[in-house]
Design an enzyme around this catalytic site. Structure first.
Site, PDB file in Angstrom:
ATOM      1  CD  GLN A  86      -2.977   0.142  -0.292  1.00 63.42           C
ATOM      2  OE1 GLN A  86      -3.278   1.081  -0.933  1.00 63.42           O
ATOM      3  NE2 GLN A  86      -2.839  -1.033  -0.672  1.00 63.42           N
ATOM      4  CD  GLU A 101      -8.613   2.094  -0.747  1.00 60.31           C
ATOM      5  OE1 GLU A 101      -7.309   2.388  -0.022  1.00 60.31           O
ATOM      6  OE2 GLU A 101      -8.641   2.178  -1.792  1.00 60.31           O
ATOM      7  CG  HIS A 102      -7.174  -2.163   0.429  1.00 54.96           C
ATOM      8  ND1 HIS A 102      -6.672  -0.839   0.304  1.00 54.96           N
ATOM      9  CD2 HIS A 102      -7.772  -2.565  -0.504  1.00 54.96           C
ATOM     10  CE1 HIS A 102      -6.836  -0.617  -0.982  1.00 54.96           C
ATOM     11  NE2 HIS A 102      -7.414  -1.682  -1.632  1.00 54.96           N
ATOM     12  CG  HIS A 111     -50.125  17.501  -4.747  1.00 55.89           C
ATOM     13  ND1 HIS A 111     -49.353  18.733  -5.136  1.00 55.89           N
ATOM     14  CD2 HIS A 111     -48.787  16.453  -4.784  1.00 55.89           C
ATOM     15  CE1 HIS A 111     -48.265  18.628  -5.258  1.00 55.89           C
ATOM     16  NE2 HIS A 111     -47.780  17.300  -5.334  1.00 55.89           N
ATOM     17  CG  HIS A 148      -0.729   2.285  -4.502  1.00 52.18           C
ATOM     18  ND1 HIS A 148      -0.739   2.096  -5.818  1.00 52.18           N
ATOM     19  CD2 HIS A 148      -1.184   1.312  -3.960  1.00 52.18           C
ATOM     20  CE1 HIS A 148      -1.222   0.841  -6.293  1.00 52.18           C
ATOM     21  NE2 HIS A 148      -1.708   0.466  -4.874  1.00 52.18           N
ATOM     22  CG  ASP A 192      -4.380  -4.013  -5.162  1.00 54.60           C
ATOM     23  OD1 ASP A 192      -5.405  -3.605  -4.686  1.00 54.60           O
ATOM     24  OD2 ASP A 192      -3.265  -3.835  -4.487  1.00 54.60           O
TER      25      ASP A 192
END
Lengths: 430, 430
Positions: free
Chosen positions: A259, A327-328, A420, A262, A361
């Site tokens: 991670q 996230e993960h 209405h 990245h 991934d």
């Protein structure tokens, strides 16, 4: 050094809170510059698109060269390593198979009051896919963004990708071909987002734009939202690994670094109930960093944003996981299912010692576009529903309107909405 | 006068395009003022909330009076007309029944490569519901926003509603009670949105905020997005009626006015293949306007934003419907199903001559919170999925990682992500 926290420390709550709220993203304010580009492309179409591409990508185009021709795509694919092409095809097949399960049910029925009711899902008519250029140009992301759209049944998927000085990853073109992308344009930045949203003589407008991009692209997506739909604006990536002491420290260290490599803004956190294991993982990270090709980025991420947290037991980890809403989430423990069942907030969970996040991934099947920055509390990874919309259906006849109408009119009157009420009562013959 | 278009006119395309792109919303720029309120509530909590409520709602509160007490709610409900309460209960039951069908499937399986794959839907933990005060305070909207959240399983639903000078619709409290709202606070505006997003000593933070509001509320929702989830920002309401000459002009005129009476920015459009019918509807609108309680608003909307369009035949109407992508679409024709099947973009479709849109506003069952401003091209009405999120699951063992791992590593290498490749290869023993 990455943070080294222990839940038994007196200052833990304050430290954890700082970790939770640390801003990792440098918010450059590019909104005004982007607004100008959007206005220009909206007014001047291809001409403006070509002007900005020349200015920022050092690439001089003509309208007929905006679109990447079939023969160029074929030549690029032919030049790729066949082993990589084969891996992309296997990945695409698995991603498609997983996403096929997400196709929603359409329903249409008559209820016991005699009212026809239904919900009909249909694919979006046209979707734009933004693919970054340069280092962040990942064929796996092309698959992850394009395949759900195609599974949804989107008939027109138009991709834009900047090609600075004309350079473009052949694998990105190969992935687009494998995923079934219909049109590819060699433009990027806010100007490409504008072209997709408003249309130009060459690029017809789309209904939704997805895909990652830099600060300019993110700002452009925010500004065209409403004119078209957009996906979530992704923040820096994160991984949270919960691991007991029975893991190989080297494996877990590699996961944390996968991670971290990245982006220097990425975040990797380890939670464990074993103090010696934590120190072994920290040492293994340092060892891996000596040989990894992206050690500079990964090292910066780990030092600035990384953390290890020692907990009394794995149950104590659960509350921390939910507060981080990662996230993960890797659960490298003896009984990952039991732990997963207790977790409420996570984009994706990787179960057990043999499931590194990287497998998700690339090739497992579920989408790798996942909610960042704690948004797993309220949002989900990219999926087929993001490329569909639902139309509800209601149908009354005189009899069923007779049954429901009077109460609808009572409610309309109570809200002071006379027309209405009238629209119901005229049909009741009253 | 409302626009009177004919597809056979030479200038039709230009006229229709103007209709399509006419801005109906006055965009007041309140972003800076709202940012200041958000900052203040974030820093000073209840104190700031009480300060702004005193300033803008002329209501002086103390922290213990922010929340509306159970006994106040019960007293309000007891004071309501029992006939209206009964109608609200019928509506709630029908809305709940329709939304129960939307609960998504969770799945969990092992594929033929031996990989465990799954997707798990869970409800959001806490949701905030904004309810406008004053004229726009509709009990039906409370039902439509709250019931899907409760069907999703949201355990905590906190409602905020401004009570200018202490005034509050008892029916709004009754609807909240019927829908199962857990907490109600007498605050509104950007300050209430801030309290829900950031939390105060009295109001715990939520994970998502839904519900309509004025320009300040909309701006506040935009600004807290990311910290919490939000629903779509609704624009002025719209109805598109496609009607043949066999309808009663008075019925169709009432339907057009039922949208127009919401707001002078609302839009009502009639498409028909019968010129005489169109003129009869226009006359009937004028007749109804003489007696309707909200004739001033409805008349302004109809004159400024209304339109009638004469088409050669109903098939010609389909393309116009899709270009308008209406929030509400009535098909008052002999075979509404055949026509509905040809339409791609609409938030909700009302089938046949006995289905006025008002029946869907109140009691049919589908949600009345629907995509406006042509966003039905890419989005859907509010539903149960808006109150849930999905976590994907991946689990490999040594054998299945052995099958998929090598290709994941090839792709990681191709993208230059060495730690990704390493995290797979260390587990393959290589």
């Amino acid at each position: 050094m990455p943070r080294d926290l222990r839940t038994t420390d007196a200052g833990f709550e304050a430290d954890f809170d700082r970790l939770l709220h640390a801003k990792r993203e440098s918010q450059s304010d590019v909104a005004d510059a982007v607004a100008e580009v959007l206005r220009d492309v909206r007014l001047h179409g291809d001409e403006a698109l070509i002007k900005y591409t020349s200015r920022w990508d050092q690439l001089d185009l003509t309208p007929d060269r905006l679109r990447i021709a079939e023969c160029e795509i074929e030549a690029a694919v032919a030049a790729c390593d066949p082993e990589v092409i084969e891996a992309l095809k296997v990945a695409a097949t698995r991603i498609e198979a997983f996403h096929r399960r997400q196709t929603p049910d359409t329903y249409d029925y008559v209820d016991d009051a005699g009212v026809r009711l239904g919900a009909r899902w249909t694919p979006l008519s046209a979707v734009g896919l933004y693919v970054p250029g340069g280092l962040a140009s990942y064929p796996s992301s092309v698959l992850m963004n394009a395949i759900p759209a195609k599974v949804a049944g989107v008939p027109r998927l138009a991709m834009v990708v900047p090609t600075p000085e004309g350079a473009l990853s052949p694998l990105v073109l190969a992935a687009a071909r494998i995923a079934g992308v219909d049109e590819i344009y060699r433009v990027g930045g806010a100007q490409a987002v504008a072209a997709l949203a408003y249309g130009t003589a060459t690029i017809r407008p789309v209904d939704k734009i997805v895909g990652p991009g830099n600060a300019y692209v993110a700002a452009a997506k925010r500004q065209v939202f409403g004119t078209v739909g957009i996906d979530m604006i992704a923040g820096p990536s994160e991984i949270l690994v919960v691991a007991d002491g029975a893991n190989d420290p080297s494996w877990i260290a590699a996961d944390l670094l996968s991670q971290a490599e990245h982006d220097s803004s990425a975040q990797s956190i380890l939670i464990s109930d074993d103090a010696a294991f934590i120190q072994a993982v920290r040492a293994a990270v340092d060892t891996h960093l000596k040989t990894l090709p992206r050690a500079v980025i990964a090292g910066a991420s780990w030092r600035n944003n990384g953390a290890t947290i020692l907990v009394r037991d794995l149950d104590e980890a659960v509350a921390l996981v939910d507060r981080l809403a990662p996230e993960h989430l890797e659960l490298a423990v003896a009984d990952p299912d039991a732990l997963a069942a207790k977790v409420t907030h996570a984009g994706a969970i990787f179960l057990g010692r043999y499931t590194p996040e990287a497998i998700g991934d690339y090739i497992a099947g579920p989408n790798h576009v996942l909610p960042t920055a704690r948004s797993a509390r309220f949002s989900s990874g990219l999926n087929v529903l993001d490329f569909m919309k639902r139309t509800t259906l209601v149908g009354c006849d005189a009899a069923s309107l007779g049954r429901l109408g009077p109460q609808a009119a009572i409610l309309a009157d109570a809200e002071g909405l006379g027309a209405h009420a009238l629209s119901v009562r005229v049909r009741l013959g009253g």
